[in-house]
Design an enzyme around this catalytic site. Structure first.
Site, mmCIF file in Angstrom:
data_model
loop_
_atom_site.group_PDB
_atom_site.id
_atom_site.type_symbol
_atom_site.label_atom_id
_atom_site.label_comp_id
_atom_site.label_asym_id
_atom_site.label_seq_id
_atom_site.Cartn_x
_atom_site.Cartn_y
_atom_site.Cartn_z
ATOM 1 N N LYS A 1 18.196 90.238 43.216
ATOM 2 C CA LYS A 1 17.498 89.378 43.485
ATOM 3 C C LYS A 1 16.462 88.794 42.481
ATOM 4 O O LYS A 1 15.782 89.421 42.023
ATOM 5 C CB LYS A 1 16.965 89.539 44.647
ATOM 6 C CG LYS A 1 16.940 88.143 45.531
ATOM 7 C CD LYS A 1 17.740 87.350 46.098
ATOM 8 C CE LYS A 1 17.399 85.947 46.784
ATOM 9 N NZ LYS A 1 18.938 85.271 47.537
ATOM 10 N N ASP B 1 19.474 79.482 45.732
ATOM 11 C CA ASP B 1 18.265 80.072 46.826
ATOM 12 C C ASP B 1 17.561 78.973 46.840
ATOM 13 O O ASP B 1 17.967 78.133 46.424
ATOM 14 C CB ASP B 1 18.122 81.715 46.525
ATOM 15 C CG ASP B 1 17.719 82.503 47.927
ATOM 16 O OD1 ASP B 1 18.387 82.846 48.739
ATOM 17 O OD2 ASP B 1 16.566 81.893 47.771
HETATM 18 P P1 NDP Z 1 16.886 75.399 50.558
HETATM 19 O O1 NDP Z 1 15.603 75.126 49.787
HETATM 20 O O2 NDP Z 1 18.245 74.538 50.133
HETATM 21 O O3 NDP Z 1 16.139 74.894 52.188
HETATM 22 C C1 NDP Z 1 15.619 75.515 52.754
HETATM 23 C C2 NDP Z 1 15.116 75.273 54.163
HETATM 24 O O4 NDP Z 1 14.093 75.594 54.394
HETATM 25 C C3 NDP Z 1 14.162 73.407 54.119
HETATM 26 O O5 NDP Z 1 14.298 72.239 55.028
HETATM 27 C C4 NDP Z 1 12.983 74.257 53.517
HETATM 28 O O6 NDP Z 1 12.090 73.274 53.958
HETATM 29 C C5 NDP Z 1 12.541 74.918 55.332
HETATM 30 N N1 NDP Z 1 11.935 75.912 54.686
HETATM 31 C C6 NDP Z 1 11.202 77.378 53.638
HETATM 32 N N2 NDP Z 1 10.145 77.990 53.635
HETATM 33 C C7 NDP Z 1 9.743 77.457 54.409
HETATM 34 C C8 NDP Z 1 8.910 78.039 55.231
HETATM 35 N N3 NDP Z 1 7.989 78.790 54.960
HETATM 36 N N4 NDP Z 1 9.203 77.646 56.435
HETATM 37 C C9 NDP Z 1 9.946 76.489 56.838
HETATM 38 N N5 NDP Z 1 10.446 76.379 56.275
HETATM 39 C C10 NDP Z 1 10.689 76.267 54.994
HETATM 40 O O7 NDP Z 1 17.448 76.369 50.903
HETATM 41 P P2 NDP Z 1 18.758 77.218 51.300
HETATM 42 O O8 NDP Z 1 19.068 76.997 52.285
HETATM 43 O O9 NDP Z 1 19.622 77.624 50.486
HETATM 44 O O10 NDP Z 1 18.638 78.863 51.745
HETATM 45 C C11 NDP Z 1 17.698 79.239 53.167
HETATM 46 C C12 NDP Z 1 17.552 80.348 54.115
HETATM 47 O O11 NDP Z 1 19.559 81.051 53.198
HETATM 48 C C13 NDP Z 1 17.302 81.536 53.168
HETATM 49 O O12 NDP Z 1 16.417 82.268 53.735
HETATM 50 C C14 NDP Z 1 18.160 81.703 51.380
HETATM 51 O O13 NDP Z 1 17.937 83.363 51.065
HETATM 52 C C15 NDP Z 1 19.464 81.986 52.697
HETATM 53 N N6 NDP Z 1 20.733 82.114 52.158
HETATM 54 C C16 NDP Z 1 20.943 81.038 51.217
HETATM 55 C C17 NDP Z 1 22.482 81.166 50.519
HETATM 56 C C18 NDP Z 1 22.688 79.721 49.806
HETATM 57 O O14 NDP Z 1 23.852 79.898 49.573
HETATM 58 N N7 NDP Z 1 22.067 78.655 49.584
HETATM 59 C C19 NDP Z 1 23.228 82.207 50.733
HETATM 60 C C20 NDP Z 1 22.356 83.185 51.928
HETATM 61 C C21 NDP Z 1 21.720 83.411 51.848
HETATM 62 P P3 NDP Z 1 11.382 71.714 53.248
HETATM 63 O O15 NDP Z 1 12.505 71.177 53.109
HETATM 64 O O16 NDP Z 1 10.884 71.514 53.817
HETATM 65 O O17 NDP Z 1 11.129 72.592 51.774
#
Ligand code: NDP
Length: 444
Positions: free
Chosen positions: A126, A166
């Site tokens: 990671k 991510d």
């Molecule tokens: P994105 O950046 O596309 O979206 C993240 C979302 O979560 C956004 O809506 C963001 O809000 C919100 N967010 C992020 N940090 C916080 C926080 N501290 N408090 C509240 N809301 C928060 O990321 P992903 O969708 O790619 O990833 C989401 C999760 O899934 C993570 O844990 C990631 O590690 C996990 N994951 C992702 C994969 C992938 O293929 N993308 C694969 C496996 C796991 P805002 O819009 O305001 O930024």
């Protein structure tokens, strides 16, 4: 003191101020206790657990970049190459101000078992940076990504370490990083996944984590004589995982009534409008406050609150520890049936236990969100054979992988006497394969 307890204590002492890493190690080592206890002498002699919890390599570097006014900024870049027993390191790059070495180690550690569970040959890693992409111009993002890759490119490659997206790293960022890698190293190879479709990306990768989460959730419910049809679902997050989770849940006949971002959340009694969500988040890169302009019937609330909405299925898809014990109590009181993690470790340990004690089906992220990395591995396969598969081909492989994965963790839980405990099942099934490969390769 047992070997497991000794290592948990050692991890806390040797890695101070890394609570998320402690939490992840604690959860995994507690789950694999049956295997460790049965082999304690041999494991101690071979330092199996020490080798499991210490990354093979940790790289920390300076990332200087210039903003549009010509001012210099410095962020910290990370890549933790945790375990390569079953394949090249594989895992995303997170760009978020909360990133530090402890967060990257927790994610890298989880990735080892997740990748193992996919059944594909990928090790765990990671990376990322404390850079905040929010409010930056496109050119600033480009300069940051180029600087980040100028250093990172020394340590990665299609057969050694293949990073992906991510939080904060989407198609745009992967594109800039790929361009810089190719420029410096002079090779066009599948060194990153999540690439654009015109330069080696895989169809269905964008959708994969969210879709995979729903394939697994549907299989879980079917195993218990239910389906998603007609169920009310709450989702947190509004990013890549959340968006495609909502889309697939709707395709499978469920009604998804919430989504959220880091400042607030939306309740849409008629079901979230995915096209509007995509336009707000992917095109305009705006806040969810805009959602009401598209759906006047919906409500926007500041702060946290999706878990207060009555539902059958809850899918946390934003970030770590976003669902705590109070949220778990509310969800259980409202009759939740299943909680499947789209994000990595979004549920606190206390909340997880509460769900399990109250007979809620709970599937941890390392199993439920493995569809993303599984499809990344399918992108690697396509890059290696220099071919592209159709959307349907990739999507049907993904569906198969997620269904098999669910049955593997279900069986592992049963085999060791923890029927229905998918946390233990996922950790045991993931660990067994890694242990086997580590043992075969000697003390390295
Ligand atoms: P994105 O950046 O596309 O979206 C993240 C979302 O979560 C956004 O809506 C963001 O809000 C919100 N967010 C992020 N940090 C916080 C926080 N501290 N408090 C509240 N809301 C928060 O990321 P992903 O969708 O790619 O990833 C989401 C999760 O899934 C993570 O844990 C990631 O590690 C996990 N994951 C992702 C994969 C992938 O293929 N993308 C694969 C496996 C796991 P805002 O819009 O305001 O930024």
């Amino acid at each position: 003191m047992s070997y497991v307890d000794e290592i948990i204590q050692q991890v806390k002492e040797k890695n101070p101020a890394q609570p998320e890493f402690h939490q992840a190690v604690h959860e995994v080592l507690e789950s694999i206790r049956p295997i460790v206890d049965a082999n304690e002498e041999a494991f101690r002699r071979d330092a199996v657990l020490e080798r499991l919890v210490n990354p093979e390599r940790q790289i920390i570097f300076r990332v200087p970049w210039l903003d549009d006014e010509g001012n210099a900024h410095v962020n910290t870049g990370y890549r933790v190459q945790f375990n390569s027993a079953i394949g090249p390191y594989k895992g995303g790059l997170r760009l978020h101000p909360s990133v530090n070495i402890g967060i990257i180690k927790f994610l890298g550690f989880e990735q080892i078992f997740k990748n193992s569970l996919t059944g594909l040959p990928i090790g765990g890693g990671k990376g990322g940076s404390d850079f905040d992409p929010k409010g930056k111009s496109d050119r600033e993002i480009m300069r940051f990504c180029q600087s980040f890759m100028t250093e990172l490119c020394k340590y990665i490659g299609a057969d050694t370490d293949v990073p992906a997206g991510d939080i904060g790293t989407g198609g745009r960022e992967i594109g800039y990083m790929f361009g810089q890698y190719k420029r410096i190293r002079g090779v066009f190879e599948g060194v990153l996944t999540g690439k654009g479709l015109t330069y080696g990306g895989s169809l269905a990768r964008t959708e994969a984590t969210g879709y995979g989460l729903l394939y697994l959730t549907d299989e879980l419910l079917r195993t218990h004589g239910e389906t998603l049809k007609g169920k009310t679902v709450v989702v947190s997050g509004a990013g890549n995982v959340a968006t495609y989770a909502i889309q697939k849940a709707q395709q499978l006949g469920a009604k998804v009534v919430t989504c959220s971002d880091s400042t607030g959340w939306v309740y849409d009694p008629d079901g979230i409008d995915v096209a509007a969500l995509k336009e707000i988040k992917e095109v305009k890169r705006a806040r969810l406050t805009e959602y009401k302009n598209y759906r006047p019937n919906s409500e926007y609330h500041e702060g946290k609150g999706v878990w207060t909405v009555k539902c059958d299925v809850a899918l946390p898809c934003a970030t770590q520890n976003e669902l705590d014990i109070e949220d778990a109590k509310t969800l259980v009181a409202n009759g939740v049936m299943a909680v499947c993690e789209g994000a990595n470790m979004p549920t606190t340990e206390e909340a997880t236990k509460y769900f399990q004690d109250n007979k809620v089906y709970f599937v941890p992220g390392k199993a439920a969100n493995a569809g993303g990395v599984a499809t990344s591995a399918l992108e690697m396969s396509q890059n290696s054979e220099r071919l592209s598969w159709t959307f349907e081909e990739v999507d049907s492989k993904l569906k198969n992988i997620m269904e098999n994965l669910f049955h593997n963790i279900d069986e592992a839980a049963k085999k060791y006497g923890f029927e229905g405990n998918y946390v233990v099942g996922a950790n045991l099934a993931g660990f067994e394969k890694v242990l086997n490969a580590m043992t075969a390769q000697g003390i390295v």
